[in-house]
Design a protein around this motif. Structure first.
Motif, PDB file in Angstrom:
ATOM      1  N   TYR A   1       0.850  -1.167   0.000  1.00  0.00           N
ATOM      2  CA  TYR A   1       0.000   0.000   0.000  1.00  0.00           C
ATOM      3  C   TYR A   1       0.900   1.235   0.000  1.00  0.00           C
ATOM      4  CZ  TYR A   1      -3.426  -3.362   1.868  1.00  0.00           C
ATOM      5  OH  TYR A   1      -4.259  -4.456   2.074  1.00  0.00           O
ATOM      6  N   ARG A   2       0.365   2.357  -0.445  1.00  0.00           N
ATOM      7  CA  ARG A   2       1.141   3.583  -0.353  1.00  0.00           C
ATOM      8  C   ARG A   2       0.245   4.753   0.025  1.00  0.00           C
ATOM      9  NH1 ARG A   2       2.956   4.511  -6.705  1.00  0.00           N
ATOM     10  NH2 ARG A   2       0.930   5.259  -7.504  1.00  0.00           N
ATOM     11  N   GLN A   3       0.881   5.720   0.681  1.00  0.00           N
ATOM     12  CA  GLN A   3       0.158   6.918   1.111  1.00  0.00           C
ATOM     13  C   GLN A   3       0.999   8.131   0.770  1.00  0.00           C
ATOM     14  OE1 GLN A   3      -0.886   7.061   5.288  1.00  0.00           O
ATOM     15  NE2 GLN A   3      -2.529   8.529   4.891  1.00  0.00           N
ATOM     16  N   ALA A   4       0.490   8.920  -0.155  1.00  0.00           N
ATOM     17  CA  ALA A   4       1.143  10.168  -0.531  1.00  0.00           C
ATOM     18  C   ALA A   4       0.688  11.272   0.424  1.00  0.00           C
ATOM     19  CB  ALA A   4       0.793  10.522  -1.966  1.00  0.00           C
ATOM     20  N   PRO A   5       1.458  12.352   0.532  1.00  0.00           N
ATOM     21  CA  PRO A   5       1.087  13.444   1.443  1.00  0.00           C
ATOM     22  C   PRO A   5      -0.305  13.971   1.139  1.00  0.00           C
ATOM     23  CG  PRO A   5       3.337  13.717   0.696  1.00  0.00           C
ATOM     24  CD  PRO A   5       2.764  12.577  -0.095  1.00  0.00           C
ATOM     25  N   GLY A   6      -1.129  14.056   2.173  1.00  0.00           N
ATOM     26  CA  GLY A   6      -2.469  14.601   2.014  1.00  0.00           C
ATOM     27  C   GLY A   6      -3.472  13.662   1.374  1.00  0.00           C
ATOM     28  N   LYS A   7      -3.068  12.427   1.134  1.00  0.00           N
ATOM     29  CA  LYS A   7      -3.969  11.468   0.477  1.00  0.00           C
ATOM     30  C   LYS A   7      -4.153  10.231   1.347  1.00  0.00           C
ATOM     31  CE  LYS A   7      -2.930  12.930  -4.233  1.00  0.00           C
ATOM     32  NZ  LYS A   7      -2.561  12.483  -5.606  1.00  0.00           N
ATOM     33  N   GLN A   8      -5.198   9.467   1.038  1.00  0.00           N
ATOM     34  CA  GLN A   8      -5.446   8.237   1.777  1.00  0.00           C
ATOM     35  C   GLN A   8      -4.513   7.126   1.306  1.00  0.00           C
ATOM     36  OE1 GLN A   8      -9.685   7.410   1.354  1.00  0.00           O
ATOM     37  NE2 GLN A   8     -10.084   8.424   3.299  1.00  0.00           N
ATOM     38  N   ARG A   9      -4.264   6.199   2.200  1.00  0.00           N
ATOM     39  CA  ARG A   9      -3.471   5.025   1.852  1.00  0.00           C
ATOM     40  C   ARG A   9      -4.304   4.101   0.965  1.00  0.00           C
ATOM     41  NH1 ARG A   9      -0.583   3.026   6.902  1.00  0.00           N
ATOM     42  NH2 ARG A   9      -2.714   2.923   7.678  1.00  0.00           N
ATOM     43  N   HIS A  10      -3.665   3.565  -0.071  1.00  0.00           N
ATOM     44  CA  HIS A  10      -4.392   2.637  -0.937  1.00  0.00           C
ATOM     45  C   HIS A  10      -3.474   1.536  -1.438  1.00  0.00           C
ATOM     46  CE1 HIS A  10      -2.659   5.381  -3.951  1.00  0.00           C
ATOM     47  NE2 HIS A  10      -2.702   4.362  -4.776  1.00  0.00           N
ATOM     48  N   LEU A  11      -4.086   0.443  -1.825  1.00  0.00           N
ATOM     49  CA  LEU A  11      -3.369  -0.731  -2.304  1.00  0.00           C
ATOM     50  C   LEU A  11      -2.843  -0.492  -3.711  1.00  0.00           C
ATOM     51  CD1 LEU A  11      -2.730  -3.792  -1.735  1.00  0.00           C
ATOM     52  CD2 LEU A  11      -4.888  -4.287  -2.895  1.00  0.00           C
ATOM     53  N   VAL A  12      -1.584  -0.872  -3.949  1.00  0.00           N
ATOM     54  CA  VAL A  12      -1.038  -0.744  -5.296  1.00  0.00           C
ATOM     55  C   VAL A  12      -0.673  -2.099  -5.908  1.00  0.00           C
ATOM     56  CG1 VAL A  12      -0.191   1.603  -4.981  1.00  0.00           C
ATOM     57  CG2 VAL A  12       1.315  -0.303  -4.450  1.00  0.00           C
ATOM     58  N   ALA A  13      -0.394  -3.102  -5.088  1.00  0.00           N
ATOM     59  CA  ALA A  13      -0.034  -4.411  -5.625  1.00  0.00           C
ATOM     60  C   ALA A  13      -0.365  -5.476  -4.593  1.00  0.00           C
ATOM     61  CB  ALA A  13       1.456  -4.461  -5.970  1.00  0.00           C
ATOM     62  N   ALA A  14      -0.793  -6.639  -5.078  1.00  0.00           N
ATOM     63  CA  ALA A  14      -1.163  -7.727  -4.182  1.00  0.00           C
ATOM     64  C   ALA A  14      -0.692  -9.049  -4.759  1.00  0.00           C
ATOM     65  CB  ALA A  14      -2.672  -7.757  -3.976  1.00  0.00           C
ATOM     66  N   ILE A  15      -0.430  -9.990  -3.862  1.00  0.00           N
ATOM     67  CA  ILE A  15      -0.023 -11.336  -4.286  1.00  0.00           C
ATOM     68  C   ILE A  15      -0.680 -12.345  -3.356  1.00  0.00           C
ATOM     69  CG2 ILE A  15       2.116 -11.206  -2.909  1.00  0.00           C
ATOM     70  CD1 ILE A  15       3.420 -12.921  -5.173  1.00  0.00           C
ATOM     71  N   THR A  16      -1.306 -13.363  -3.945  1.00  0.00           N
ATOM     72  CA  THR A  16      -1.967 -14.394  -3.146  1.00  0.00           C
ATOM     73  C   THR A  16      -0.930 -15.360  -2.574  1.00  0.00           C
ATOM     74  OG1 THR A  16      -2.243 -15.925  -4.977  1.00  0.00           O
ATOM     75  CG2 THR A  16      -3.964 -14.248  -4.672  1.00  0.00           C
ATOM     76  N   SER A  17      -1.383 -16.234  -1.694  1.00  0.00           N
ATOM     77  CA  SER A  17      -0.475 -17.233  -1.139  1.00  0.00           C
ATOM     78  C   SER A  17       0.043 -18.162  -2.229  1.00  0.00           C
ATOM     79  CB  SER A  17      -1.177 -18.034  -0.047  1.00  0.00           C
ATOM     80  OG  SER A  17      -2.349 -18.630  -0.560  1.00  0.00           O
ATOM     81  N   GLY A  18      -0.712 -18.273  -3.319  1.00  0.00           N
ATOM     82  CA  GLY A  18      -0.291 -19.116  -4.426  1.00  0.00           C
ATOM     83  C   GLY A  18       0.541 -18.403  -5.468  1.00  0.00           C
ATOM     84  N   GLY A  19       0.687 -17.092  -5.339  1.00  0.00           N
ATOM     85  CA  GLY A  19       1.550 -16.352  -6.247  1.00  0.00           C
ATOM     86  C   GLY A  19       0.859 -15.549  -7.333  1.00  0.00           C
ATOM     87  N   SER A  20      -0.466 -15.546  -7.364  1.00  0.00           N
ATOM     88  CA  SER A  20      -1.163 -14.710  -8.341  1.00  0.00           C
ATOM     89  C   SER A  20      -1.058 -13.247  -7.933  1.00  0.00           C
ATOM     90  CB  SER A  20      -2.637 -15.112  -8.428  1.00  0.00           C
ATOM     91  OG  SER A  20      -2.748 -16.440  -8.878  1.00  0.00           O
ATOM     92  N   THR A  21      -0.867 -12.378  -8.932  1.00  0.00           N
ATOM     93  CA  THR A  21      -0.634 -10.965  -8.647  1.00  0.00           C
ATOM     94  C   THR A  21      -1.666 -10.065  -9.303  1.00  0.00           C
ATOM     95  OG1 THR A  21       0.883 -10.772 -10.527  1.00  0.00           O
ATOM     96  CG2 THR A  21       1.846 -11.335  -8.399  1.00  0.00           C
ATOM     97  N   THR A  22      -1.908  -8.925  -8.686  1.00  0.00           N
ATOM     98  CA  THR A  22      -2.735  -7.877  -9.269  1.00  0.00           C
ATOM     99  C   THR A  22      -2.098  -6.536  -8.944  1.00  0.00           C
ATOM    100  OG1 THR A  22      -4.118  -7.794  -7.284  1.00  0.00           O
ATOM    101  CG2 THR A  22      -4.929  -9.145  -9.098  1.00  0.00           C
ATOM    102  N   TYR A  23      -2.337  -5.560  -9.821  1.00  0.00           N
ATOM    103  CA  TYR A  23      -1.749  -4.233  -9.683  1.00  0.00           C
ATOM    104  C   TYR A  23      -2.780  -3.156  -9.988  1.00  0.00           C
ATOM    105  CZ  TYR A  23       2.532  -6.977 -10.120  1.00  0.00           C
ATOM    106  OH  TYR A  23       3.529  -7.903  -9.936  1.00  0.00           O
ATOM    107  N   VAL A  24      -2.609  -2.026  -9.357  1.00  0.00           N
ATOM    108  CA  VAL A  24      -3.398  -0.869  -9.741  1.00  0.00           C
ATOM    109  C   VAL A  24      -2.879  -0.398 -11.100  1.00  0.00           C
ATOM    110  CG1 VAL A  24      -1.874   0.804  -8.605  1.00  0.00           C
ATOM    111  CG2 VAL A  24      -4.304   1.306  -8.846  1.00  0.00           C
ATOM    112  N   GLU A  25      -3.770   0.176 -11.883  1.00  0.00           N
ATOM    113  CA  GLU A  25      -3.431   0.510 -13.260  1.00  0.00           C
ATOM    114  C   GLU A  25      -2.185   1.386 -13.381  1.00  0.00           C
ATOM    115  OE1 GLU A  25      -5.147  -0.940 -15.689  1.00  0.00           O
ATOM    116  OE2 GLU A  25      -3.785  -0.079 -17.177  1.00  0.00           O
TER     117      GLU A  25
END
Length: 115
Positions: free
Chosen positions: A37-61
């Motif tokens: 996750y990342r949080q820029a100054p003045g902004k909310q924290r949000h998810l940018v990349a995820a990986i399952t226990s099996g290794g599948s990945t997803t990313y924010v655009e």
């Protein structure tokens, strides 16, 4: 007590690369999807990349094709390889499960990209 420890941030010029690491407690790490996750100054924290226990990945655009998330289950560590960094990637980066279940977030690691 679950602990998350992020490291690897720093100051880099636009176009540069950084590799972040996050060490987590064993049980929570092995059975959960993990994310950066990342949080820029003045902004909310949000998810940018995820990986399952099996290794599948997803990313924010906005990071697709530039960031790569990976995990080493033996080391209870999740990584984020960040290439072609842009000034808009400047933020504090955190890891947690997906969705975030660990109440006490780590201290995060600061990534600053200069133009």
């Amino acid at each position: 007590q679950v602990q998350l420890v992020e490291s690897g941030g720093g100051l880099v010029q636009a176009g540069g690369s950084l590799r972040l690491s996050c060490a987590a407690s064993g049980r929570v790490f092995s059975i959960n999807a993990m994310g950066w996750y990342r949080q820029a100054p003045g902004k909310q924290r949000h998810l940018v990349a995820a990986i399952t226990s099996g290794g599948s990945t997803t990313y924010v655009e906005s990071v697709k094709g530039r960031f790569t998330i990976s995990r080493d289950n033996a080391k209870n560590t999740v990584y984020l390889q960040m290439n072609s960094l842009k000034p808009e990637d400047t933020a504090v980066y955190y890891c947690n499960t997906v969705p975030p279940k660990i109440r006490d977030w780590g201290q995060g690691t600061q990534v600053t990209v200069s133009s």
